[in-house]
Design a protein around this motif. Sequence first.
Motif, PDB file in Angstrom:
ATOM      1  N   ALA A  20      50.439  40.486  43.220  1.00 33.68           N
ATOM      2  CA  ALA A  20      51.735  41.112  43.504  1.00 33.68           C
ATOM      3  C   ALA A  20      51.560  42.586  43.839  1.00 33.68           C
ATOM      4  O   ALA A  20      52.191  43.106  44.773  1.00 33.68           O
ATOM      5  N   GLY A  21      50.699  43.272  43.083  1.00 35.59           N
ATOM      6  CA  GLY A  21      50.478  44.687  43.332  1.00 35.59           C
ATOM      7  C   GLY A  21      49.803  44.945  44.665  1.00 35.59           C
ATOM      8  O   GLY A  21      50.166  45.885  45.391  1.00 35.59           O
ATOM      9  N   LEU A  22      48.823  44.117  45.015  1.00 34.63           N
ATOM     10  CA  LEU A  22      48.152  44.275  46.306  1.00 34.63           C
ATOM     11  C   LEU A  22      49.113  44.012  47.453  1.00 34.63           C
ATOM     12  O   LEU A  22      49.061  44.677  48.495  1.00 34.63           O
ATOM     13  N   TYR A  23      50.010  43.079  47.268  1.00 30.35           N
ATOM     14  CA  TYR A  23      51.003  42.769  48.307  1.00 30.35           C
ATOM     15  C   TYR A  23      52.016  43.902  48.430  1.00 30.35           C
ATOM     16  O   TYR A  23      52.331  44.359  49.544  1.00 30.35           O
ATOM     17  N   TYR A  24      52.511  44.381  47.304  1.00 31.03           N
ATOM     18  CA  TYR A  24      53.554  45.407  47.348  1.00 31.03           C
ATOM     19  C   TYR A  24      53.004  46.743  47.848  1.00 31.03           C
ATOM     20  O   TYR A  24      53.613  47.391  48.710  1.00 31.03           O
ATOM     21  N   HIS A  25      51.863  47.167  47.314  1.00 29.83           N
ATOM     22  CA  HIS A  25      51.345  48.501  47.633  1.00 29.83           C
ATOM     23  C   HIS A  25      50.577  48.554  48.951  1.00 29.83           C
ATOM     24  O   HIS A  25      50.575  49.592  49.623  1.00 29.83           O
ATOM     25  N   TYR A  26      49.933  47.434  49.329  1.00 31.79           N
ATOM     26  CA  TYR A  26      49.022  47.468  50.482  1.00 31.79           C
ATOM     27  C   TYR A  26      49.286  46.388  51.522  1.00 31.79           C
ATOM     28  O   TYR A  26      48.573  46.312  52.522  1.00 31.79           O
ATOM     29  N   GLY A  27      50.278  45.547  51.295  1.00 36.79           N
ATOM     30  CA  GLY A  27      50.591  44.504  52.258  1.00 36.79           C
ATOM     31  C   GLY A  27      49.565  43.397  52.347  1.00 36.79           C
ATOM     32  O   GLY A  27      49.525  42.649  53.332  1.00 36.79           O
ATOM     33  N   ILE A  28      48.714  43.240  51.330  1.00 31.50           N
ATOM     34  CA  ILE A  28      47.679  42.200  51.312  1.00 31.50           C
ATOM     35  C   ILE A  28      48.261  40.949  50.655  1.00 31.50           C
ATOM     36  O   ILE A  28      48.633  40.973  49.474  1.00 31.50           O
ATOM     37  N   ASN A  29      48.335  39.858  51.399  1.00 33.06           N
ATOM     38  CA  ASN A  29      48.966  38.645  50.888  1.00 33.06           C
ATOM     39  C   ASN A  29      47.935  37.716  50.256  1.00 33.06           C
ATOM     40  O   ASN A  29      46.738  37.783  50.558  1.00 33.06           O
ATOM     41  N   LYS A  30      48.398  36.865  49.373  1.00 32.38           N
ATOM     42  CA  LYS A  30      47.559  35.832  48.779  1.00 32.38           C
ATOM     43  C   LYS A  30      47.511  34.622  49.711  1.00 32.38           C
ATOM     44  O   LYS A  30      48.316  34.497  50.637  1.00 32.38           O
ATOM     45  N   HIS A  31      46.571  33.724  49.463  1.00 31.34           N
ATOM     46  CA  HIS A  31      46.489  32.502  50.252  1.00 31.34           C
ATOM     47  C   HIS A  31      46.235  31.324  49.312  1.00 31.34           C
ATOM     48  O   HIS A  31      45.601  31.477  48.258  1.00 31.34           O
ATOM     49  N   PRO A  32      46.746  30.138  49.653  1.00 29.31           N
ATOM     50  CA  PRO A  32      46.556  28.983  48.770  1.00 29.31           C
ATOM     51  C   PRO A  32      45.100  28.519  48.773  1.00 29.31           C
ATOM     52  O   PRO A  32      44.392  28.645  49.778  1.00 29.31           O
ATOM     53  N   LEU A  33      44.651  27.987  47.644  1.00 29.20           N
ATOM     54  CA  LEU A  33      43.310  27.437  47.517  1.00 29.20           C
ATOM     55  C   LEU A  33      43.363  25.919  47.625  1.00 29.20           C
ATOM     56  O   LEU A  33      44.380  25.291  47.310  1.00 29.20           O
ATOM     57  N   GLU A  34      42.264  25.320  48.070  1.00 26.76           N
ATOM     58  CA  GLU A  34      42.220  23.862  48.187  1.00 26.76           C
ATOM     59  C   GLU A  34      42.340  23.193  46.826  1.00 26.76           C
ATOM     60  O   GLU A  34      42.912  22.115  46.697  1.00 26.76           O
ATOM     61  N   SER A  35      41.767  23.820  45.814  1.00 26.75           N
ATOM     62  CA  SER A  35      41.890  23.320  44.438  1.00 26.75           C
ATOM     63  C   SER A  35      41.962  24.514  43.504  1.00 26.75           C
ATOM     64  O   SER A  35      41.588  25.639  43.876  1.00 26.75           O
ATOM     65  N   LYS A  36      42.436  24.287  42.317  1.00 26.73           N
ATOM     66  CA  LYS A  36      42.636  25.368  41.361  1.00 26.73           C
ATOM     67  C   LYS A  36      41.310  26.056  41.029  1.00 26.73           C
ATOM     68  O   LYS A  36      40.310  25.388  40.754  1.00 26.73           O
ATOM     69  N   MET A  37      41.302  27.393  41.048  1.00 29.45           N
ATOM     70  CA  MET A  37      40.154  28.171  40.595  1.00 29.45           C
ATOM     71  C   MET A  37      40.243  28.225  39.077  1.00 29.45           C
ATOM     72  O   MET A  37      41.076  28.944  38.515  1.00 29.45           O
ATOM     73  N   PHE A  38      39.397  27.467  38.422  1.00 31.37           N
ATOM     74  CA  PHE A  38      39.619  27.175  37.010  1.00 31.37           C
ATOM     75  C   PHE A  38      38.284  27.112  36.289  1.00 31.37           C
ATOM     76  O   PHE A  38      37.500  26.181  36.507  1.00 31.37           O
ATOM     77  N   GLY A  39      37.999  28.113  35.461  1.00 32.15           N
ATOM     78  CA  GLY A  39      36.755  28.087  34.711  1.00 32.15           C
ATOM     79  C   GLY A  39      36.189  29.473  34.502  1.00 32.15           C
ATOM     80  O   GLY A  39      36.879  30.493  34.617  1.00 32.15           O
ATOM     81  N   ILE A  40      34.888  29.504  34.198  1.00 34.56           N
ATOM     82  CA  ILE A  40      34.157  30.741  33.951  1.00 34.56           C
ATOM     83  C   ILE A  40      33.194  30.954  35.115  1.00 34.56           C
ATOM     84  O   ILE A  40      32.348  30.091  35.386  1.00 34.56           O
ATOM     85  N   PHE A  41      33.308  32.099  35.787  1.00 38.40           N
ATOM     86  CA  PHE A  41      32.535  32.326  37.003  1.00 38.40           C
ATOM     87  C   PHE A  41      31.690  33.593  36.876  1.00 38.40           C
ATOM     88  O   PHE A  41      32.066  34.549  36.202  1.00 38.40           O
TER      89      PHE A  41
END
Length: 304
Positions: A147-168
């Motif tokens: 939300a902050g990147l979108y509001y302050h810098y106009g950078i939008n999120k994009h959907p992922l093919e599957s949930k990013m879920f775990g320890i990376f």
Amino acid sequence: MPINIPDSLPASRILEQENIFVMNEARAVHQDIRPLRIAILNLMPKKIETETQLLRLLSNSPLQVDVELLLTATHASKNTPTEHLLKFYKTFDDIKDQRFDGLIITGAPVEQMRFEEVDYWPELCDIMQWSKTNVYSTFHICWGAQAGLYYHYGINKHPLESKMFGIFHHHNICPKHLLMRGFDEVFVAPHSRHTGISQEDITSEPRLELLSYSDVAGPYLIASRDNRQIFVTGHSEYDRDTLQREYTRDIDKGLAIDVPVNYFPDDDPSRTAPYQWRSHAHLLYSNWLNYFVYQSTPFDLGQL
């Protein structure tokens, strides 16, 4: 950093049992120092759980921190007792004439919605605009970072093919940046989200600096060049069992969910997950508080 929170806040008892320094209100008023003022805008459904996680990470260093818990007025929380919210939380209208050393904006389980579809988006925009003049440094978490990147810098999120879920695993690509001081070259952190941020969008924005990324999970730690805005795309504040509870919740709902990556030993949900990210979580928050709040904010917050 000893935190000054109400004695009756549920987190107080939990943290004291963990041997974490919690300063009661009576002791705090006798300390002849200016405490850091940190506001936490808690957008998560289970607010007691999230506030406890964050207060744990804001503790255990020599300075006093006064914490103000905030919620949105335009969204009714259904997963936290009303008595708790009325007793311990304020709204933006209650504090909009005040100034704070730091602000934390949490994640929220709304990442699959367009920002403008979220019922409290206009209110959040007002808060983020207010933070430019009334807060020295703002720390955004997961959806809050998007939300902050979108509001302050106009950078939008994009959907992922599957949930990013775990320890990376994540790479420390700016070891001389103060936020990364003391970090290992490779470290782990939890993620739990359905959307992501493009690394190219971050690196092509001259006002931002990418500090850490994962080959799988993408950008992780991002800072504005003036260090007034910090973005964390994962959940370093999570407890050992948070991903386990999310996994069990989705299984019980009959949702299609994979076992969290690199979490359970041998991917066996019956086994206890090792707590692999705790030290770097504490380091991340202490670096933010020290270098971007305490060392930088003016003594007189009226100078913001």
